[in-house]
Design an enzyme around this catalytic site. Structure first.
Site, PDB file in Angstrom:
ATOM      1  CG  LEU A 135      -1.796   1.139   1.480  1.00  0.00           C
ATOM      2  CD1 LEU A 135      -2.800   1.183   0.344  1.00  0.00           C
ATOM      3  CD2 LEU A 135      -2.506   1.310   2.787  1.00  0.00           C
ATOM      4  CG  ASN A 165       3.234   0.977  -9.612  1.00  0.00           C
ATOM      5  OD1 ASN A 165       1.864   1.092  -9.068  1.00  0.00           O
ATOM      6  ND2 ASN A 165       4.114   0.911  -8.799  1.00  0.00           N
ATOM      7  CB  SER A 221      11.943  -7.188  -4.514  1.00  0.00           C
ATOM      8  OG  SER A 221      10.974  -6.631  -3.730  1.00  0.00           O
ATOM      9  CD  GLN A 259      22.709   4.984 -15.390  1.00  0.00           C
ATOM     10  OE1 GLN A 259      21.699   5.665 -15.046  1.00  0.00           O
ATOM     11  NE2 GLN A 259      23.614   5.266 -16.147  1.00  0.00           N
ATOM     12  CB  SER A 299       7.251  12.338  -8.836  1.00  0.00           C
ATOM     13  OG  SER A 299       7.494  10.840  -8.167  1.00  0.00           O
ATOM     14  CG  ASP A 313       6.940  -0.161 -12.018  1.00  0.00           C
ATOM     15  OD1 ASP A 313       7.595  -1.253 -12.289  1.00  0.00           O
ATOM     16  OD2 ASP A 313       6.699   0.090 -10.853  1.00  0.00           O
TER      17      ASP A 313
END
Length: 314
Positions: A13, A43, A138, A189, A251, A257
């Protein structure tokens, strides 16, 4: 268009807010938080939905936080296939310092998995020949480094293709394991240079690493991000560089994603690698133009798409 199934095993969340100044000691009075469903695969599905495509997202959720994530997905029109996680879904927090414009991101660990084989079988139940499965983010705590390779082997039996955007030990395992090749391996990167063990100063350095990974049978297509310089794509037949447009960065959350979402949608639609890279770069540029966790906006995406230049590399 092929079906797209995104996979998020360690969702969150996402909570974003802002304060006048981040400093130690006193209580920091935050503005009202914005909440959104978070995690790589989620996402990716959100960006596909924003850009007019469709996908389902396979997501491991549990507890009250998991309920919130599921509710927010439904509100956004994202079809969720929910697998019960071992314990409460995690939270992540992004705080913007208004005095500097800098953003601080606090990411909590997710639940620990003791056995991931049922997870693999559950995912396999939701693919069919031609499905493009996208696993982004991950590995969950407790999952073996071989998890993605194990999943790829299982999905290959069903005729599905796997696009992977991961990091850490799982990425290093993929790079050295003599297993069935992935369809696409994408790295940012930082991940690329950690895998290489050295800075990749030039585009040619990225191309050489991509070619080695393809030749070693790690993936059919390798995509390596180079920050503001763009992204490199390498396959057995060609190497491409997509140069993004210059935009005002608000941002960086969700840029990778969004890239994967647009690229996945293009590949599932039968677009050429050239078109897929161009669309991925446009979505990433649109994402950094947005505040907080809003990902890309379709109007921004369409505006910058013609300005994303794809070059052939000899």
């Amino acid at each position: 268009m092929s079906d797209i199934l995104t996979i998020t095993l360690n969702p969150a969340l996402d909570i974003s807010t802002a304060v006048d100044n981040v400093r130690p000691g006193p209580k920091l009075r935050c503005e009202a938080p914005a909440m959104s469903p978070g995690g790589g695969g989620i996402n990716v599905s959100r960006s596909i939905h924003i850009l007019g495509g469709s996908s389902a997202t396979f997501v491991a959720l549990a507890g009250e936080t998991g309920h919130w994530v599921r509710t927010l997905l439904a509100e956004e029109g994202i079809k969720a296939i929910v697998f019960e996680a071992p314990s409460e879904t995690r939270e992540s927090i992004a705080v913007m310092d208004r005095s500097t414009g800098e953003q601080y991101r606090f990411v909590l660990p997710g639940p620990h998995w003791a056995d991931t084989q049922p997870l693999i079988e559950a995912i396999a139940e939701h693919v069919k020949p031609g499905t493009l499965a996208v696993i982004s983010g991950s590995n969950p705590p407790g999952a073996p480094d071989s998890f993605i390779s194990d999943l790829n082997d299982r999905l290959s039996e069903s005729g599905a293709r796997l696009l992977v955007d991961t990091s850490g030990a799982a990425l290093h395992y993929l790079a050295r394991a003599e297993r069935a090749p992935l369809y696409v391996l994408r790295m940012d990167q930082v991940e690329t240079e950690m895998l290489a063990g050295t800075p990749l100063s030039t585009v040619r350095d990225s191309v050489d690493l991509g070619r080695k990974l393809v030749q070693d049978g790690v993936a059919e297509i390798v995509v390596l991000a180079r920050g503001a310089e763009g992204s490199v794509m390498v396959s057995e037949d060609e190497a491409l560089l997509v140069v993004p447009p210059k935009v005002t960065v608000r941002s960086k959350i969700g840029a990778g994603d969004s890239f994967v979402g647009a690229m996945s949608m293009a590949l599932a639609n039968g677009d050429t690698p050239h078109q897929a890279m161009q669309k991925g770069a446009a979505a990433a540029a649109a994402a950094v133009m947005s505040d907080e966790t809003h990902l890309c906006r379709k109007t921004d995406y369409l505006k910058v798409l013609p300005d994303c230049i794809v070059e052939q590399i000899d």
